[in-house]
Write a protein that holds these residues in place. Sequence first.
Motif, PDB file in Angstrom:
ATOM      1  N   ARG A  83       0.851  -1.204   0.000  1.00 14.76           N
ATOM      2  CA  ARG A  83       0.000   0.000   0.000  1.00 14.76           C
ATOM      3  C   ARG A  83       0.881   1.246   0.000  1.00 14.76           C
ATOM      4  N   LEU A  84       1.023   1.810  -1.164  1.00 15.07           N
ATOM      5  CA  LEU A  84       1.863   2.991  -1.307  1.00 15.07           C
ATOM      6  C   LEU A  84       1.031   4.237  -1.571  1.00 15.07           C
ATOM      7  N   ILE A  85       0.002   4.086  -2.386  1.00 11.34           N
ATOM      8  CA  ILE A  85      -0.783   5.231  -2.829  1.00 11.34           C
ATOM      9  C   ILE A  85      -2.216   5.051  -2.347  1.00 11.34           C
ATOM     10  N   GLN A  86      -2.735   6.041  -1.622  1.00 13.45           N
ATOM     11  CA  GLN A  86      -4.124   5.971  -1.180  1.00 13.45           C
ATOM     12  C   GLN A  86      -5.048   6.198  -2.386  1.00 13.45           C
ATOM     13  N   GLN A  87      -4.737   7.223  -3.181  1.00 13.19           N
ATOM     14  CA  GLN A  87      -5.462   7.455  -4.424  1.00 13.19           C
ATOM     15  C   GLN A  87      -4.789   8.545  -5.233  1.00 13.19           C
ATOM     16  N   ILE A  88      -5.034   8.516  -6.545  1.00 15.94           N
ATOM     17  CA  ILE A  88      -4.653   9.583  -7.464  1.00 15.94           C
ATOM     18  C   ILE A  88      -5.964  10.053  -8.078  1.00 15.94           C
ATOM     19  N   SER A  89      -6.293  11.332  -7.950  1.00 10.06           N
ATOM     20  CA  SER A  89      -7.591  11.833  -8.397  1.00 10.06           C
ATOM     21  C   SER A  89      -7.452  12.801  -9.558  1.00 10.06           C
ATOM     22  N   PHE A  90      -8.327  12.626 -10.553  1.00 12.95           N
ATOM     23  CA  PHE A  90      -8.338  13.463 -11.744  1.00 12.95           C
ATOM     24  C   PHE A  90      -9.692  14.172 -11.833  1.00 12.95           C
ATOM     25  N   ARG A  95     -10.993  -2.743 -12.952  1.00 10.56           N
ATOM     26  CA  ARG A  95     -11.633  -3.121 -11.691  1.00 10.56           C
ATOM     27  C   ARG A  95     -12.007  -1.849 -10.934  1.00 10.56           C
ATOM     28  N   PHE A  96     -13.285  -1.747 -10.541  1.00  6.49           N
ATOM     29  CA  PHE A  96     -13.777  -0.582  -9.813  1.00  6.49           C
ATOM     30  C   PHE A  96     -13.697  -0.819  -8.305  1.00  6.49           C
ATOM     31  N   ASP A  97     -13.510   0.276  -7.571  1.00  8.28           N
ATOM     32  CA  ASP A  97     -13.520   0.227  -6.112  1.00  8.28           C
ATOM     33  C   ASP A  97     -14.874   0.687  -5.602  1.00  8.28           C
ATOM     34  N   MET A  98     -15.255   1.922  -5.935  1.00  7.36           N
ATOM     35  CA  MET A  98     -16.555   2.434  -5.515  1.00  7.36           C
ATOM     36  C   MET A  98     -16.946   3.593  -6.418  1.00  7.36           C
ATOM     37  N   ILE A  99     -18.263   3.814  -6.516  1.00  8.58           N
ATOM     38  CA  ILE A  99     -18.804   4.939  -7.280  1.00  8.58           C
ATOM     39  C   ILE A  99     -19.725   5.672  -6.321  1.00  8.58           C
ATOM     40  N   VAL A 100     -19.357   6.917  -5.996  1.00 11.83           N
ATOM     41  CA  VAL A 100     -19.991   7.585  -4.865  1.00 11.83           C
ATOM     42  C   VAL A 100     -20.264   9.063  -5.110  1.00 11.83           C
ATOM     43  N   SER A 101     -21.174   9.575  -4.277  1.00 12.05           N
ATOM     44  CA  SER A 101     -21.334  11.021  -4.132  1.00 12.05           C
ATOM     45  C   SER A 101     -20.565  11.431  -2.889  1.00 12.05           C
ATOM     46  N   HIS A 102     -19.764  12.481  -3.026  1.00  8.38           N
ATOM     47  CA  HIS A 102     -19.133  13.113  -1.869  1.00  8.38           C
ATOM     48  C   HIS A 102     -19.923  14.363  -1.470  1.00  8.38           C
ATOM     49  N   GLY A 103     -21.102  14.518  -2.043  1.00  6.34           N
ATOM     50  CA  GLY A 103     -21.881  15.725  -1.818  1.00  6.34           C
ATOM     51  C   GLY A 103     -21.343  16.863  -2.659  1.00  6.34           C
ATOM     52  N   ASN A 104     -20.093  17.204  -2.449  1.00  8.16           N
ATOM     53  CA  ASN A 104     -19.468  18.273  -3.225  1.00  8.16           C
ATOM     54  C   ASN A 104     -18.866  17.770  -4.536  1.00  8.16           C
ATOM     55  N   ALA A 105     -18.919  16.448  -4.752  1.00  3.78           N
ATOM     56  CA  ALA A 105     -18.359  15.853  -5.966  1.00  3.78           C
ATOM     57  C   ALA A 105     -18.976  14.483  -6.194  1.00  3.78           C
ATOM     58  N   VAL A 106     -18.905  14.038  -7.448  1.00  2.00           N
ATOM     59  CA  VAL A 106     -19.256  12.669  -7.812  1.00  2.00           C
ATOM     60  C   VAL A 106     -17.961  12.003  -8.226  1.00  2.00           C
ATOM     61  N   GLY A 107     -17.650  10.850  -7.635  1.00  2.00           N
ATOM     62  CA  GLY A 107     -16.372  10.197  -7.894  1.00  2.00           C
ATOM     63  C   GLY A 107     -16.509   8.742  -8.300  1.00  2.00           C
ATOM     64  N   VAL A 108     -15.732   8.356  -9.306  1.00  3.36           N
ATOM     65  CA  VAL A 108     -15.618   6.957  -9.725  1.00  3.36           C
ATOM     66  C   VAL A 108     -14.206   6.517  -9.359  1.00  3.36           C
ATOM     67  N   GLY A 127      -2.687  -1.918  -9.830  1.00  2.00           N
ATOM     68  CA  GLY A 127      -3.370  -1.913  -8.549  1.00  2.00           C
ATOM     69  C   GLY A 127      -3.372  -0.593  -7.808  1.00  2.00           C
ATOM     70  N   ASN A 128      -2.884   0.486  -8.425  1.00  2.00           N
ATOM     71  CA  ASN A 128      -2.935   1.797  -7.784  1.00  2.00           C
ATOM     72  C   ASN A 128      -4.367   2.322  -7.857  1.00  2.00           C
ATOM     73  N   ARG A 129      -4.869   2.831  -6.734  1.00  2.00           N
ATOM     74  CA  ARG A 129      -6.240   3.329  -6.670  1.00  2.00           C
ATOM     75  C   ARG A 129      -6.300   4.749  -7.234  1.00  2.00           C
ATOM     76  N   ALA A 130      -7.241   4.974  -8.126  1.00  5.74           N
ATOM     77  CA  ALA A 130      -7.378   6.283  -8.759  1.00  5.74           C
ATOM     78  C   ALA A 130      -8.854   6.670  -8.798  1.00  5.74           C
ATOM     79  N   GLU A 131      -9.091   7.939  -9.101  1.00  7.15           N
ATOM     80  CA  GLU A 131     -10.453   8.466  -9.133  1.00  7.15           C
ATOM     81  C   GLU A 131     -10.582   9.476 -10.255  1.00  7.15           C
ATOM     82  N   VAL A 132     -11.734   9.470 -10.933  1.00  6.04           N
ATOM     83  CA  VAL A 132     -12.135  10.593 -11.784  1.00  6.04           C
ATOM     84  C   VAL A 132     -13.356  11.201 -11.107  1.00  6.04           C
TER      85      VAL A 132
END
Length: 197
Positions: free
Chosen positions: A76-83, A104-117, A124-129
């Motif tokens: 576990r090196l990277i918590q996430q990379i977000s775009f 492979r998806f982790d989660m698709i969510v509302s953060h209220g202030n954002a929608v993230g995939v 295996g690095n976790r990323a988000e758009v």
Amino acid sequence: METTTTSARRKVAELGHVGIRCFDVERQLAFYTDVLGLVVTDHDAALGNYFLSARPDEEHHELLLARGRDVATDGRLIQQISFRCESFDDVVGLYRQLKEDGTRFDMIVSHGNAVGVYFFDPEGNRAEVYWQTGLVARQPFIENIDIETPADELMGAILASVERFGASGFTEESYVRWTREQASAQSGAATTTEAGR
């Protein structure tokens, strides 16, 4: 040059770029360019360094891919990379591209202030758009959503949720469980490592 002891503390302006080491830099390069649409702005094939950007006219590189990863894929090196995306339609389009790619998806969510995939790159690095909704919500705010829901219906549900939980934040029970499991696994791995010394 004049200096004073009463000068204001300096701070960084923004995050410029993230660099990650790769087992297979060419495979990672294909994923980030073909699936996510980043552009190679510079590279040194002999060294195995590739500089990528989503907005090359403004930022030379936002992501550096480099050879030389020596940590196992379950490390576990990277918590996430977000775009950040310009529109909700961009997030939906990228979700479909990722799905077509077999990502492979982790989660698709509302953060209220954002929608993230959230998803995992080929190593295996976790990323988000994500797309910023313009709403204000205390974080963490993690509510599972169906990204295939018509945009107006989904935004109505997100707005209602923010009106209800925006001041306090909201976290799905599944995410709370996942976070605890991650922390537990990490402390167990640390204990095993310490015992082996």
